[in-house]
Design an enzyme around this catalytic site. Structure first.
Site, mmCIF file in Angstrom:
data_model
loop_
_atom_site.group_PDB
_atom_site.id
_atom_site.type_symbol
_atom_site.label_atom_id
_atom_site.label_comp_id
_atom_site.label_asym_id
_atom_site.label_seq_id
_atom_site.Cartn_x
_atom_site.Cartn_y
_atom_site.Cartn_z
ATOM 1 N N TYR A 1 2.971 4.691 0.823
ATOM 2 C CA TYR A 1 3.687 5.153 2.013
ATOM 3 C C TYR A 1 2.722 5.929 2.908
ATOM 4 O O TYR A 1 1.969 6.785 2.428
ATOM 5 C CB TYR A 1 4.848 6.062 1.616
ATOM 6 C CG TYR A 1 5.963 5.371 0.867
ATOM 7 C CD1 TYR A 1 6.765 4.411 1.487
ATOM 8 C CD2 TYR A 1 6.229 5.682 -0.469
ATOM 9 C CE1 TYR A 1 7.800 3.787 0.802
ATOM 10 C CE2 TYR A 1 7.266 5.059 -1.157
ATOM 11 C CZ TYR A 1 8.045 4.117 -0.518
ATOM 12 O OH TYR A 1 9.071 3.494 -1.203
ATOM 13 N N HIS B 1 11.280 -9.074 0.193
ATOM 14 C CA HIS B 1 10.948 -7.660 0.005
ATOM 15 C C HIS B 1 12.207 -6.824 0.236
ATOM 16 O O HIS B 1 13.025 -7.150 1.099
ATOM 17 C CB HIS B 1 9.860 -7.251 1.004
ATOM 18 C CG HIS B 1 9.190 -5.970 0.650
ATOM 19 N ND1 HIS B 1 9.710 -4.749 1.012
ATOM 20 C CD2 HIS B 1 8.050 -5.719 -0.039
ATOM 21 C CE1 HIS B 1 8.921 -3.797 0.558
ATOM 22 N NE2 HIS B 1 7.902 -4.348 -0.085
ATOM 23 N N ASP C 1 0.850 -1.187 0.000
ATOM 24 C CA ASP C 1 0.000 0.000 0.000
ATOM 25 C C ASP C 1 0.888 1.240 0.000
ATOM 26 O O ASP C 1 2.105 1.143 0.180
ATOM 27 C CB ASP C 1 -1.008 0.010 1.151
ATOM 28 C CG ASP C 1 -0.379 -0.061 2.524
ATOM 29 O OD1 ASP C 1 -1.117 0.014 3.496
ATOM 30 O OD2 ASP C 1 0.858 -0.186 2.637
ATOM 31 N N PHE D 1 6.645 2.181 -4.459
ATOM 32 C CA PHE D 1 8.054 2.396 -4.106
ATOM 33 C C PHE D 1 8.568 3.806 -4.396
ATOM 34 O O PHE D 1 9.603 4.204 -3.871
ATOM 35 C CB PHE D 1 8.970 1.361 -4.796
ATOM 36 C CG PHE D 1 8.738 -0.043 -4.333
ATOM 37 C CD1 PHE D 1 9.263 -0.491 -3.129
ATOM 38 C CD2 PHE D 1 7.980 -0.916 -5.094
ATOM 39 C CE1 PHE D 1 9.032 -1.787 -2.684
ATOM 40 C CE2 PHE D 1 7.737 -2.218 -4.663
ATOM 41 C CZ PHE D 1 8.273 -2.651 -3.455
#
Length: 259
Positions: free
Chosen positions: A73, A198, A71, A84
């Site tokens: 930031y 991740h 989701d 990202f």
């Protein structure tokens, strides 16, 4: 008051989603998001006009690579509507700069592409890299706060339809959440699926398929593998590090060497 509607989604992506907008899933998502916007619009990120920024910057016909985030930031000043990505004004040396981007930059450097000059990934999106979160909104300071509002139905439908529509896509699935979408990806269109841990925090090193090797001795090589795949399928490779920044650095280097 901002109105949440299907018209916010670019037409090519609306067409891909087909009859989704006639389903109860869309009705639930629309009502839930509109209620949030009516109640506390100032604490929702990204701003609602940027919920579908990833789809705007990467048209359906242009998609070559899909990178799935979770989701947006939830810290102030970061979310742009691209997984990202953060605004270029945030220095890589600042505490605000996310660890995921630091590690992505490390991987790019290890693979020989150079380092990111900043965390703005618009130049990826404009080359056909779909930077797609699986929830497209969040409350400030509350990670995952909108994950149960109905975004899953929309994004799952999009992933499934995209993998059927587009052959030879590259899917970068970083971490367990992204990898949970694997069953949605059609195997009939020769898709390349890359999986690793991740890139955020120390977890980047701690799986059987690490994003980075301990000590930053190597990376998962996803960026190299992606470009190799694209070239093999007669597509232009991605310039992962902004070419303008790389050119500026080269010019500066030449100036120093002449001195």
């Amino acid at each position: 008051m901002f109105a949440f509607s299907r018209e916010l989604i670019p037409q090519d992506w609306r067409h891909l989603l087909g009859d989704y907008f006639d389903t109860s899933d869309w009705k639930v998502l629309k009502e839930n998001i509109q209620n949030e916007l009516n109640a506390n619009p100032e604490i929702i990120r990204p701003e609602p006009q940027n919920f579908f920024k990833a789809l705007e910057l990467t048209p359906l016909d242009a998609v070559k690579v899909v990178i799935l985030g979770q989701d947006p930031y939830h810290s102030p000043g970061l979310a742009q509507g691209l997984a990202f990505s953060i605004p270029s004004k945030i220095s890589p040396n600042s505490r605000e700069f996310p660890s995921s981007l630091r590690n992505i930059s490390k991987a790019l450097s290890i693979e020989g592409f150079g380092t990111l000059s900043n965390g703005d990934l618009h130049h990826w999106a404009e080359q056909g890299v779909l930077l797609l979160n699986t929830a497209l909104s969040v409350k400030l300071g509350e990670a995952g706060s909108h994950a149960s509002l109905g975004w899953k139905s929309l994004i799952d439908r999009l992933i499934s339809a995209l993998s059927i529509q587009k052959p030879h896509l590259v899917w970068m699935l970083w971490g367990g959440h992204a990898q949970s979408k694997l069953p949605l990806i059609s195997q009939n269109n020769d898709q390349m699926i890359l999986q690793s841990s991740h890139p955020s925090g120390l977890g980047v090193y701690k799986t059987n398929t690490p994003f980075l090797v301990t000590g930053d001795k190597d990376s998962c090589r996803h960026f190299t593998k992606t470009n190799d795949w694209l070239v093999a399928h007669r597509q232009k490779p991605i310039q992962w590090v902004n070419s303008a920044s790389a050119k500026d650095k080269q010019i500066q280097g030449n100036l120093f060497s002449q001195g």
